[in-house]
Scaffold this motif. Structure first.
Motif, PDB file in Angstrom:
ATOM      1  N   GLY A   1      -6.499  -0.617  -0.688  1.00  0.00           N
ATOM      2  CA  GLY A   1      -5.801   0.491  -1.333  1.00  0.00           C
ATOM      3  C   GLY A   1      -4.749   0.042  -2.326  1.00  0.00           C
ATOM      4  O   GLY A   1      -3.972   0.867  -2.828  1.00  0.00           O
TER       5      GLY A   1
ATOM      6  N   ARG B   1       0.831  -1.208   0.000  1.00  0.00           N
ATOM      7  CA  ARG B   1       0.000   0.000   0.000  1.00  0.00           C
ATOM      8  C   ARG B   1       0.866   1.259   0.000  1.00  0.00           C
ATOM      9  O   ARG B   1       0.554   2.239  -0.681  1.00  0.00           O
ATOM     10  CB  ARG B   1      -0.943  -0.018   1.205  1.00  0.00           C
TER      11      ARG B   1
ATOM     12  N   GLU C   1       2.273   1.780  -3.402  1.00  0.00           N
ATOM     13  CA  GLU C   1       1.239   2.267  -4.323  1.00  0.00           C
ATOM     14  C   GLU C   1       1.057   3.778  -4.167  1.00  0.00           C
ATOM     15  O   GLU C   1       0.819   4.493  -5.140  1.00  0.00           O
ATOM     16  CB  GLU C   1      -0.078   1.542  -4.042  1.00  0.00           C
ATOM     17  N   MET C   2       1.198   4.261  -2.930  1.00  0.00           N
ATOM     18  CA  MET C   2       1.024   5.694  -2.644  1.00  0.00           C
ATOM     19  C   MET C   2       2.225   6.521  -3.107  1.00  0.00           C
ATOM     20  O   MET C   2       2.087   7.695  -3.417  1.00  0.00           O
ATOM     21  CB  MET C   2       0.803   5.889  -1.140  1.00  0.00           C
ATOM     22  N   ASP C   3       3.401   5.888  -3.150  1.00  0.00           N
ATOM     23  CA  ASP C   3       4.616   6.620  -3.533  1.00  0.00           C
ATOM     24  C   ASP C   3       5.493   5.761  -4.437  1.00  0.00           C
ATOM     25  O   ASP C   3       6.541   5.246  -4.026  1.00  0.00           O
ATOM     26  CB  ASP C   3       5.392   7.029  -2.277  1.00  0.00           C
TER      27      ASP C   3
END
Length: 320
Positions: free
Chosen positions: A281, A91, A94-96
């Motif tokens: 997410g 997760r 995926e965010m960065d």
């Protein structure tokens, strides 16, 4: 006899600390070994330094390479480098994605190794998440089609290592489980987490339709030790990719049930749910169980069964 120089990159993480302890035991057994490890934070944990005072430590930023030259200047050229460092929470990756690529693809590490005149063996930790997850028991030669950024960064890392290193072993690890480390890691450990919840008599949801081959940490350490010893004794070129999982294909439900059976908990507390019912997410592969035939034939190891690994883990927790 000259000492073998081993550097563990990411030595303060879960696998890194288990490796440090194992290599330090070799030191105490009068094995001619010099040991060093890297850490990202300013100060490594005191508990780790106190337990393994003979290991040198270096602050390194893998995304920039800052700190790597200090290793060769102070410690000397390593014979073996074991790269455990990674941004490994899917997760978060995926965010960065940029951070995931800069840390997980070891460009600075490989460029540093390529500056040496003599060969160094790089043992690089990869993941079962390089596989797409649409079938059971993936083999090393199967196509890598990752479904999330974490898997993509690890595939990119494999390609980079393979293209730029003369001697490497890439280990595609499944979920790693086992006893807590010398200095407890902040992340939740799978067996301990399940044990903690079930011990309270609380019902909890577990996925019944995602499958992995969890590997006992001491088996993974043994694989790395064997590869290191072979390199030191034979110095033959190594270019190897291995699936490193346990012998059992398991869902999270089956993993929790094994903990319940070992402890004597009520298995009715374990509520099966579909992975598709939860938004984490990040996309997660359904079945990335791995065929470990090549591992067994190449290394000569018989991986610990999951139930036995759970028993050994919980016994170690009870003693600590």
């Amino acid at each position: 006899m000259s000492k073998t120089r081993v550097v563990i990159v990411g030595g303060t993480g879960y696998l890194g600390q288990h490796l440090l302890r194992s290599f330090a035991d070799n030191l105490q057994a009068n094995f001619p070994l010099a040991l060093a490890f890297t850490h990202r934070s300013i100060h490594p944990p005191k508990a780790l330094l106190n337990a393994i005072p003979q290991a040198l430590h270096f602050q390194v930023d893998l995304s920039t390479g800052d700190g790597l030259n200090a290793i060769s200047d102070v410690f000397g050229q390593p014979d073996v480098v074991i790269n455990c460092a990674a941004l490994s929470v899917p997760r978060v990756c995926e965010m960065d994605p940029e951070a995931a690529m800069s840390i997980n693809v070891p460009t600075t590490l490989v460029k540093w190794l390529s500056s040496f005149r003599e060969d160094t063996l790089l043992i690089h930790l990869s993941t079962d998440q390089v596989y797409e997850g649409t079938k059971s028991f993936y083999k090393e030669e199967d196509e890598t089609v990752p479904v999330n950024t974490y898997g993509k960064s690890k595939v990119e890392a494999e390609h980079y290592v393979s293209a730029n290193c003369q001697n490497f072993a890439i280990l595609r690890s499944s979920i790693i489980y086992g006893p807590q480390t010398l200095s407890p890691v902040p992340k939740s450990l799978p067996i301990q987490s399940m044990d903690s919840v079930l011990a309270k008599g609380e019902a909890l949801d577990f996925f019944h339709d995602e499958f992995r081959c969890p590997v006992f940490v001491k088996d993974l350490v043994a694989v790395i030790q064997i590869l290191t010893n072979q390199w030191i004794s034979e110095a033959k070129q190594v270019q190897l990719i291995l699936n490193v999982g346990g012998p059992d294909r398991l869902s999270r439900v089956q993993m929790a049930e094994a903990v319940a059976h070992v402890r004597g908990y009520n298995t009715s507390l374990i509520k099966p749910v579909s992975a598709s019912s939860v938004d984490r997410g990040v996309k997660s592969p359904s079945d990335i169980s791995m065929d470990i035939t090549k591992l067994i034939q190449t290394i000569g190891i018989s991986p610990t069964s999951y139930t036995e690994g759970v028993r050994l883990t919980l016994e170690a927790e009870d003693r600590s």
